[in-house]
Structures are given as C-alpha cells and as structure tokens.
Design an enzyme around this catalytic site. Structure first.
Site, short mmCIF file in Angstrom:
data_model
loop_
_atom_site.label_atom_id
_atom_site.label_comp_id
_atom_site.label_asym_id
_atom_site.label_seq_id
_atom_site.Cartn_x
_atom_site.Cartn_y
_atom_site.Cartn_z
N THR A 176 -9.74 0.59 -9.43
CA THR A 176 -8.70 -0.28 -8.89
C THR A 176 -8.70 -1.47 -9.82
O THR A 176 -9.50 -1.52 -10.76
CB THR A 176 -9.08 -0.61 -7.42
OG1 THR A 176 -8.99 0.59 -6.66
CG2 THR A 176 -8.26 -1.68 -6.78
N ARG A 206 0.85 -1.19 0.00
CA ARG A 206 0.00 0.00 0.00
C ARG A 206 0.89 1.24 0.00
O ARG A 206 1.94 1.27 0.65
CB ARG A 206 -0.83 -0.04 1.29
CG ARG A 206 -1.82 1.08 1.46
CD ARG A 206 -2.96 0.96 0.53
NE ARG A 206 -4.09 1.79 0.91
CZ ARG A 206 -5.05 2.13 0.05
NH1 ARG A 206 -5.01 1.71 -1.21
NH2 ARG A 206 -6.05 2.87 0.43
N SER A 228 -7.65 1.02 3.29
CA SER A 228 -8.10 0.54 1.98
C SER A 228 -9.32 -0.35 2.15
O SER A 228 -9.65 -0.79 3.26
CB SER A 228 -6.96 -0.28 1.35
OG SER A 228 -7.41 -0.94 0.20
N SER A 229 -9.99 -0.61 1.02
CA SER A 229 -11.09 -1.59 1.02
C SER A 229 -10.72 -2.82 0.20
O SER A 229 -11.56 -3.72 0.03
CB SER A 229 -12.34 -0.97 0.40
OG SER A 229 -12.84 0.04 1.24
N GLY A 253 -13.37 -1.42 -6.99
CA GLY A 253 -14.69 -0.86 -6.65
C GLY A 253 -14.71 -0.01 -5.39
O GLY A 253 -15.80 0.20 -4.83
N THR A 259 -3.95 -0.70 -7.12
CA THR A 259 -4.74 0.51 -7.37
C THR A 259 -3.91 1.76 -7.57
O THR A 259 -2.81 1.88 -7.03
CB THR A 259 -5.72 0.75 -6.19
OG1 THR A 259 -6.58 1.84 -6.49
CG2 THR A 259 -4.99 1.02 -4.89
N1 GLY Z 1 -8.29 3.07 -3.37
C1 GLY Z 1 -9.13 1.98 -3.21
C2 GLY Z 1 -8.87 1.19 -1.98
O1 GLY Z 1 -7.73 1.05 -1.60
O2 GLY Z 1 -9.76 0.71 -1.36
#
Ligand code: GLY
Length: 573
Positions: A385, A113, A456-457, A477, A403
């Site tokens: 993403t 990340r 993040s998701s 998404g 992403t």
């Molecule tokens: N930028 C999308 C995520 O990391 O959830």
C-alpha cells in the site's frame, strides 16, 4: 435571446479553459528532472512539505504548493504522480482514504475504498467442494474491486485551489516522457514479470524485453493517454467513455465481473473521522470501513493508564504491554468491523475507556497472553500500500493512504489503458467462519456483498497538541499498519522522540493470530530474549511498514521524514 448567448459564451470559455495547455514542470532541466533525482530522507521546511514513497512524487507535490496550490492540491498531484512512478502501490486502479484538517478545525474524511461489483457473490472464491481458492482473490481479473481512487481525487478537488488539469499534468509528463527507475524498482519489476505476463491479456509497459536495471527509463504511453482523458473529461474520463470501455473489455477477456454500471455508479463517500485523546494529544484517524482508526484508539486506550514512558523505549515491560493491547484489539477486528453501510460497527463501545479496561482485565505483566482464549477474528491482508503526508503554509494537514492491496495489485494491466487493477477483493472474508489459509477466522462483518467495501487497515492519522497541528502520519503494511502508527504515536508521545526516530526505530507486530510476535531484524536482542522467557513466540521478518511523517516543531518548522525502509523521500520549501 440574452440567456442563450451568455450560456454559449460560458460554454466556449469552459472549452477554452479545458483546452488550455498547462506549462510542463517535468523534463530534463525543469523543476522536476525525472532523469536525475535523489532520495531525501529528512529535512525541516519552513512553509510546506510532502513525504511519500517516491522522490519524484514528493517533488511534484511540493512544486504544486509552490505554484499556489494547497495541501489538497498537493495530495491530488502526488497521488497521480505515484500512479506513474510507483506502480507497485501508487494507483488509479485501486482505492484509499484521505483524512484532513483545515486551519479552521474542519475535519474531512474521504472514503474511496474499492467496492464489490454487482455480480460479486458471497461464495465467489470457493470451489465446488466449498474450499477457498488460494489464488482467485489474489491475482487476475476476478480479484479486483471497483476502483475508487479517481472518484477520491475528484472528491478532494472540493478543497483544492488549482484546476485538475494542472494537477494531473506532471503525471502525464512523467508517463509520456518517462522517468529513470531505481535499483529497488528494477528488481521488484523483474520479480513480478511472470505474474504480469500471466495475468494481463495485452502487452504492458511494465514488462520489457530483457531485465529492468537501475537507470532504465520507463515510458507509459497508454497510461499517459488515460490520464489525458481524465484531464479532458474529469471523473467521467475514467468511469465512462473510452477508459471504462477498456476496463470492461479487459474484464471480459479474463472472466472478470466489473461492468460499465459498476464503474458509472461508483462514488466516494464522506466519513466522519474518529477523534480521541491520548495523554493530552488529540488523535484523529479514519473510521470504518477502515479498522485502522478503531484499532489505534483501542490500543492506545488500553495502555494509557500505564506509565509507558517510564518503562524505557522497547524495554521488555513496555513491549509486553503494547503487544497485549495489540492482541486484544486485533481479536476484535473481525468480529466487529466491516463496512458500516452494511454492518453495524459498535464504534462508540470499541473506543470507550470502559471497554479498554474490560479488555485488559486479564492482562498479566509477567506472562504472554494466549490468543486461543481470546475471541476469534480475521486477519488476511497483503502489505503493499502507500502513504503520503502533506502540510501547507496555511496549516492544512492531509494524510492519505492508498492501495492496490498486494504489490502491483492483481498484476492485471488494463489493455490499452496502461494501469494496474487492484486485488482488493482479498480483503473480504472469502468464507466467513472458516479458517483462511493463514489459519485465521473470517467474520460475518466482512463477508462479500455487492456494493460493499472490504475491511481495511489503512490508518491515515493526524495528531494535534493543544488543538494545534502537530503530526501528519501514516504507512502501508496491511495488518501491520495500525501497529506501526500506534508505535509511532507512542514513540512521539511517551518516549519524546523526534519524527525520524519515531518512524525508523525497529518495530514489532502482534495481530492476535497467528499467536506470535513479528519483530524486525534489528529489534533489541535482550528484549527479544526476555519476551521469549515470558512465553512469547518471536519471529524475525523484513521491514514493517514505510511510514511518512511530518511533525510541527516549536519554531514552526515542519520536520518532514521519509521511512528508511524504501525509496521514500521528502520535498518542501
Ligand atoms: N489492502 C490493505 C488495506 O486496505 O488494509
């Protein structure tokens, strides 16, 4: 005397090995023809397969496995190819998560990340009146976190079989020789043209004179040269030397804050994957700084005691229950989730059955819940993403979500280096405790701190059945990622669907705030009506996610499917 001679010979051998050219598999008439390719939505493969957002990237992954690579090699080569052929989200200027399981049961979670630069401050997106700027964290130089993807690729090499120079070669060829773009890509590039021009300080291959159209060939020489520096010098071909210099010069031209030390000090981190049971299946997903694994664990645990399968697929009863689980899990997201190196995330409690039961204590099956009576959270992510799912003949399962954040990230192309920077800083809470532009609240857990990774998701996920590989799944998404993966799992496990239906059936999404259910346009009309009569506000929207899945069938074949919502495509053998 002997030792220096041996060392010199080793050094010469290393230089020769590095200099060795890799035969190209990309070009007219070669294994991967970038000028003629087709989208393949699903196929059952006997040995190895890939599903990703672009046909050429999936083909690269499959070809690498055919050439003796494993699923890790394929994941590296596919990501690099996506950075060339799918600039909207494929990247080397962004970040991601890789989740994998080896045939011996070993689980691997690599966190690459992006991180906040040293010069980042908690209030960097506030104006002098303390209001959040509507654009600074979204576009341009200040929107970028320190890119993590390249560190992630090299961390993945620990588990790979082939040399990096071979894995990056297809991407170099695709950048230098060019590839033909699709209708969807042409229209998306044309739609972003002004933003590229506004946010980049040098000409970029993503903008051409006149409009892009389907069938045009896109050549990216500068990106090819950047990839070659990585081929020659490894990770320091990106985080040091010429590329680092070009990134920092680009930042300085646009008042960005990423410096040479930020790049030099960035590292990928190993995270212990989350594991839990759902109706006899073992689910493995990504730990914080993603909220994804925790959210799917919470949602599945909240619905597990109800016989969802007997309610019927997308019956009002099934959807209403699933929505109420979504509402409660997302309400917890901001309060409790952030980078675990900076904030203590109560992982064990959030994943426990007792906590799930407590959260559902006020669940009413006949009525819509009310978000204002549930704890506050923060929801503020863009949806662009990309995900890839890979399995090889040995049984390695690799699930990668990566992403730039928004489509084409910050829209800033690094001058001379030819790649887009992310706008991931927007995934932090710009102003904790104050409603953001969507009316949602930010949490302290996700406030900006130098070196911290934004929440993040992304939810790369694996499913085992009887402790054997069953499913590799994930999707882009933004905040809809965990609900898409959750619904794919429920479709597979509770409704016994095949992978194609599990990912392509219409989806719905509730994220606590705004207090409404977003449904895809082809969502069941009768269910929608009944939900409305229970008090739900329903909004229609375009496609939710672009899920890529591989499911192992009882005959051992790999049912490999690509989402219908994009140019996503599968490849294998
Ligand atoms: N930028 C999308 C995520 O990391 O959830």
């Amino acid at each position: 005397m002997r030792k220096p001679i041996l060392l010199s010979l080793l050094a010469i051998a290393f230089v020769v090995a590095q200099a060795q050219t890799v035969p190209s598999i990309v070009g007219a008439g070669k294994a991967i023809d970038p000028y003629h390719y087709t989208i393949v939505k699903k196929a059952d493969y006997s040995k190895a397969s890939v599903s990703s957002a672009h046909p050429l990237a999936s083909q690269v992954g499959a070809a690498i496995m055919k050439a003796g690579g494993n699923a890790f090699d394929a994941a590296v080569a596919t990501q690099l190819a996506l950075a060339v052929v799918y600039p909207a989200a494929g990247n080397i200027g962004g970040g991601g998560f890789l989740l994998a399981r080896k045939p011996n049961g070993e689980l691997i979670g690599i966190d690459y990340r992006e991180a906040a630069p040293e010069k980042a401050t908690r209030d960097m997106y506030l104006d002098k009146n303390g209001n959040v700027s509507p654009t600074l964290s979204l576009a341009g130089h200040l929107a970028s976190g320190i890119p993590g993807t390249v560190a992630g690729l090299f961390a993945t090499m620990t588990y790979a079989k082939l040399p990096f120079r071979q894995l990056v070669q297809p991407a170099i060829d695709l950048a230098e020789k060019g590839f033909v773009i699709t209708e969807r890509e042409a229209s998306s590039l044309n739609g972003t043209r002004e933003a590229f021009l506004k946010n980049s300080t040098r000409p970029t291959a993503l903008v051409k004179e006149g409009k892009w159209k389907a069938g045009d060939t896109m050549v990216q020489k500068e990106l090819g040269a950047t990839l070659k520096r990585m081929q020659k010098d490894g990770a320091s071909g990106f985080y040091g030397g010429e590329t680092a210099k070009l990134i920092v010069e680009e930042m300085q031209r646009g008042n960005g804050i990423i410096g040479l030390d930020d790049l030099k000090n960035y590292t990928a981190k190993l995270r212990i994957p989350l594991q839990f049971e759902y109706r006899g299946h073992q689910v493995i997903s990504f730990a914080p700084p993603s909220s994804g694994g925790l959210l799917i664990a919470q949602m599945l645990k909240m619905i597990e005691k109800y016989p969802v399968g007997s309610y019927g697929f997308q019956s009002p009863k099934a959807v209403q229950l699933m929505i109420e689980a979504e509402r409660r899990a997302y309400a917890d997201r901001a309060e409790f989730m952030g980078d675990p190196d900076f904030f203590k995330v109560p992982v064990k409690t959030l994943m426990s059955e007792a906590y799930a039961a407590e959260r559902m204590a006020d669940y009413n099956p006949d009525k819509a819940g009310v978000s204002s009576s549930i704890k506050a959270g923060q929801i503020k992510e863009s949806e662009q993403t990309t995900h890839l799912s890979v399995m090889d003949a040995a049984g390695n399962m690799v699930s990668v979500t990566t992403t730039l954040n928004g489509g084409y990230g910050s829209r800033t192309v690094v001058g001379g280096a030819g790649f887009l920077m992310n706008n991931e800083m927007d995934d932090f809470s710009a102003k904790p405790g104050v409603p953001n532009m969507y009316g949602a609240y930010g949490g302290e857990a996700n406030a900006i701190v130098p070196g911290k990774r934004m929440l993040s998701s992304m939810t790369p996920t694996l499913l085992l059945k009887n402790n054997k590989p069953y499913v590799v799944v994930g999707t882009p998404g933004g905040t809809t990622i965990p609900t898409s993966v959750y619904q794919a799992i429920v479709n597979l496990v509770d409704f016994n669907m095949n992978a194609d239906d599990a990912i392509n059936k219409p989806k719905f999404h509730h994220q606590w705030l705004p207090d409404e259910v977003a449904v895809e346009r082809d969502f069941n009309a009768e269910t929608k009506k009944q939900l409305q009569s229970m008090g739900y506000k329903i909004t229609e929207r375009g496609g939710i996610g672009r899920t890529e899945a591989i499911r192992v069938l009882s005959n051992g074949k790999k049912e490999t499917v690509a989402d219908k919502r994009g140019d996503d495509s599968v490849a294998g053998f």
